[in-house]
Design an enzyme around this catalytic site. Structure first.
Site, short mmCIF file in Angstrom:
data_model
loop_
_atom_site.label_atom_id
_atom_site.label_comp_id
_atom_site.label_asym_id
_atom_site.label_seq_id
_atom_site.Cartn_x
_atom_site.Cartn_y
_atom_site.Cartn_z
N ASP A 181 0.89 -1.16 0.00
CA ASP A 181 0.00 0.00 0.00
C ASP A 181 0.93 1.21 0.00
OD1 ASP A 181 -2.21 1.73 0.24
OD2 ASP A 181 -2.09 1.66 2.44
N GLU A 227 -1.04 -1.59 -4.89
CA GLU A 227 -2.25 -0.83 -5.17
C GLU A 227 -1.95 0.24 -6.21
OE1 GLU A 227 -5.53 1.91 -2.85
OE2 GLU A 227 -4.35 0.47 -1.71
N ASP A 264 -2.48 0.88 7.21
CA ASP A 264 -1.73 0.71 5.97
C ASP A 264 -1.22 -0.73 5.82
OD1 ASP A 264 -1.40 3.77 5.10
OD2 ASP A 264 -1.10 3.58 7.25
#
Length: 160
Positions: free
Chosen positions: A7, A63, A136
């Site tokens: 992330d 991501e 996160d």
């Protein structure tokens, strides 16, 4: 297959490593606020090398960048994401990218799921006693889980 989920972020970059339905390692790479961006990117670069050297993942799932309002923040996140992609290439890891709504849909069945729903689904999927913290890290684990679903589908389709 060991999957490294990322992330991306400049201040906080989440990572999670899974194998099957087991979390092997997860956490965040943090960089000090008000530090020059090149120094922060170097911290992410060095830390990601350490994570890969320790865990030896087979692939990286990351991501895709999505931002609505703050383009300045989006640019710095894109730079951090670029560092992550570079490190993966240096280790010759195959890279798979997933949009936030793809991740939400795959994990919860709802492309607009709320953060707590996502975290709870990550906890359930990996059989964890508590929701992974910080957020996160949970997000990075979600990215890795999504890739595990995709990889299973690819294997199933090639054996038919």
């Amino acid at each position: 297959m060991k999957i490294l989920g990322i992330d991306p972020g400049t201040g906080i970059c989440g990572f999670g490593i899974i194998e099957g339905k087991k979390a092997l390692d997860y956490g965040v790479i943090t960089t000090p606020p008000h530090t020059p961006l090149p120094d922060r990117l170097e911290d992410i670069y060095n830390s990601l090398h350490e994570i890969i050297d320790t865990n030896h993942p087979d692939v990286m799932a990351i991501e895709k960048l999505f931002f609505k309002q703050n383009i300045t923040t989006g640019i710095s996140v894109a730079e951090a994401r670029g560092v992550c992609l570079l490190v993966a290439k240096q280790y010759r890891l195959p890279i798979f990218e997933y949009a936030p709504n793809q991740i939400k849909m795959a994990i919860s069945g709802d492309g607009h799921a709320h953060k707590h729903q996502m975290q709870e689904m990550v906890r359930l999927h990996l059989g964890l006693k508590t929701i992974p913290k910080p957020d996160d890290a949970a997000d990075a684990l979600a990215v890795a889980i999504v890739h595990s679903f995709v990889a299973q589908t690819l294997v199933a389709n090639t054996t038919q």
